[in-house]
Design an enzyme around this catalytic site. Sequence first.
Site, PDB file in Angstrom:
ATOM      1  N   HIS A 164      28.798 -12.959 -37.291  1.00  0.00           N
ATOM      2  CA  HIS A 164      27.700 -12.888 -35.908  1.00  0.00           C
ATOM      3  C   HIS A 164      29.241 -13.359 -34.663  1.00  0.00           C
ATOM      4  O   HIS A 164      30.573 -13.520 -34.878  1.00  0.00           O
ATOM      5  CB  HIS A 164      27.363 -14.324 -35.780  1.00  0.00           C
ATOM      6  CG  HIS A 164      25.925 -14.127 -36.454  1.00  0.00           C
ATOM      7  ND1 HIS A 164      24.711 -13.355 -35.623  1.00  0.00           N
ATOM      8  CD2 HIS A 164      25.254 -14.604 -36.880  1.00  0.00           C
ATOM      9  CE1 HIS A 164      23.846 -13.816 -36.429  1.00  0.00           C
ATOM     10  NE2 HIS A 164      24.520 -14.344 -37.247  1.00  0.00           N
TER      11      HIS A 164
ATOM     12  N   TYR B 280      30.121 -10.175 -25.564  1.00  0.00           N
ATOM     13  CA  TYR B 280      30.061  -9.341 -27.193  1.00  0.00           C
ATOM     14  C   TYR B 280      31.500  -8.500 -26.257  1.00  0.00           C
ATOM     15  O   TYR B 280      32.445  -7.824 -27.888  1.00  0.00           O
ATOM     16  CB  TYR B 280      29.275  -8.562 -27.239  1.00  0.00           C
ATOM     17  CG  TYR B 280      27.969  -9.450 -27.838  1.00  0.00           C
ATOM     18  CD1 TYR B 280      28.062  -9.569 -28.460  1.00  0.00           C
ATOM     19  CD2 TYR B 280      26.868  -9.202 -26.949  1.00  0.00           C
ATOM     20  CE1 TYR B 280      26.343 -10.900 -28.930  1.00  0.00           C
ATOM     21  CE2 TYR B 280      25.667  -9.589 -27.173  1.00  0.00           C
ATOM     22  CZ  TYR B 280      25.599 -10.618 -28.057  1.00  0.00           C
ATOM     23  OH  TYR B 280      24.208 -10.992 -29.145  1.00  0.00           O
TER      24      TYR B 280
ATOM     25  N   ARG C  30      27.056  -3.424 -23.467  1.00  0.00           N
ATOM     26  CA  ARG C  30      26.351  -4.574 -23.810  1.00  0.00           C
ATOM     27  C   ARG C  30      26.786  -5.969 -23.409  1.00  0.00           C
ATOM     28  O   ARG C  30      27.696  -6.839 -24.490  1.00  0.00           O
ATOM     29  CB  ARG C  30      25.305  -4.159 -25.157  1.00  0.00           C
ATOM     30  CG  ARG C  30      24.198  -5.629 -25.247  1.00  0.00           C
ATOM     31  CD  ARG C  30      24.699  -5.451 -26.989  1.00  0.00           C
ATOM     32  NE  ARG C  30      23.000  -6.932 -27.441  1.00  0.00           N
ATOM     33  CZ  ARG C  30      23.324  -7.480 -27.475  1.00  0.00           C
ATOM     34  NH1 ARG C  30      23.354  -7.007 -29.792  1.00  0.00           N
ATOM     35  NH2 ARG C  30      22.149  -8.498 -28.050  1.00  0.00           N
TER      36      ARG C  30
ATOM     37  N   ALA D 243      19.782  -9.744 -33.285  1.00  0.00           N
ATOM     38  CA  ALA D 243      18.314 -10.525 -33.750  1.00  0.00           C
ATOM     39  C   ALA D 243      17.221 -10.431 -34.410  1.00  0.00           C
ATOM     40  O   ALA D 243      17.068 -11.570 -34.498  1.00  0.00           O
ATOM     41  CB  ALA D 243      17.299  -9.967 -31.900  1.00  0.00           C
TER      42      ALA D 243
HETATM   43  C1  DQA Z   1      24.437 -11.292 -32.798  1.00  0.00           C
HETATM   44  C2  DQA Z   1      23.802 -12.532 -32.375  1.00  0.00           C
HETATM   45  C3  DQA Z   1      22.323 -12.591 -32.234  1.00  0.00           C
HETATM   46  O1  DQA Z   1      21.726 -13.288 -31.357  1.00  0.00           O
HETATM   47  C4  DQA Z   1      22.452 -11.666 -31.106  1.00  0.00           C
HETATM   48  O2  DQA Z   1      20.412 -11.301 -30.969  1.00  0.00           O
HETATM   49  C5  DQA Z   1      22.906  -9.838 -31.289  1.00  0.00           C
HETATM   50  C6  DQA Z   1      24.485 -10.125 -31.969  1.00  0.00           C
HETATM   51  C7  DQA Z   1      26.541 -11.290 -32.304  1.00  0.00           C
HETATM   52  O3  DQA Z   1      26.639 -10.825 -32.521  1.00  0.00           O
HETATM   53  O4  DQA Z   1      26.643 -12.537 -31.830  1.00  0.00           O
HETATM   54  O5  DQA Z   1      22.475  -8.833 -31.104  1.00  0.00           O
HETATM   55  O6  DQA Z   1      23.943 -11.462 -34.105  1.00  0.00           O
END
Ligand code: DQA
Length: 151
Positions: free
Chosen positions: A106, A23, A18, A82
């Site tokens: 995050h 990420y 993803r 999210a």
């Molecule tokens: C997240 C950041 C969020 O905004 C996003 O929706 C994610 C991943 C991160 O790990 O950077 O799903 O939590």
Amino acid sequence: MKKILLLNGPNLNLLGTREPELYGHTTLADVEAAFQHSAARLGYAAECLQSNWEGALIDKLHEYGQLQRAGLALGCVFNPGAYTHTSVALHDAVKGVPQLPVIECHISNVHAREPFRHHSYLSPAAAGIVIGFGVEGYQIALEALVRKFRA
Ligand code: DQA
């Protein structure tokens, strides 16, 4: 051996494929294996749960609140995905188990991204926050949890 919970929210099952520019290429299975390995080295048994369902995340937090109260768990590292930006229910769940320290984590630096990612409903309820260190952040959060809350 006391337990530590690694909780991941929606879409984090897709880690590795993803949006890898945001990420990275590490899979969730790799993240969880590394977390379990590090937790064991620190003297804890890590349990890992990822769910795309808000209620499943809430149920797990409640379960760990009870485990913590019974002296069987230290705390939780939580990437709510999210739901961070939408979920009053997750805020209330963490507030509902105040004895359980929850480190919000995050992978990406949400503050350098779209404005709708700048607000977290979880942060006011979290014991600490780790943001923007990639998947290394899970390890940093684990270490911080143990250093701050180990009896
Ligand atoms: C997240 C950041 C969020 O905004 C996003 O929706 C994610 C991943 C991160 O790990 O950077 O799903 O939590």
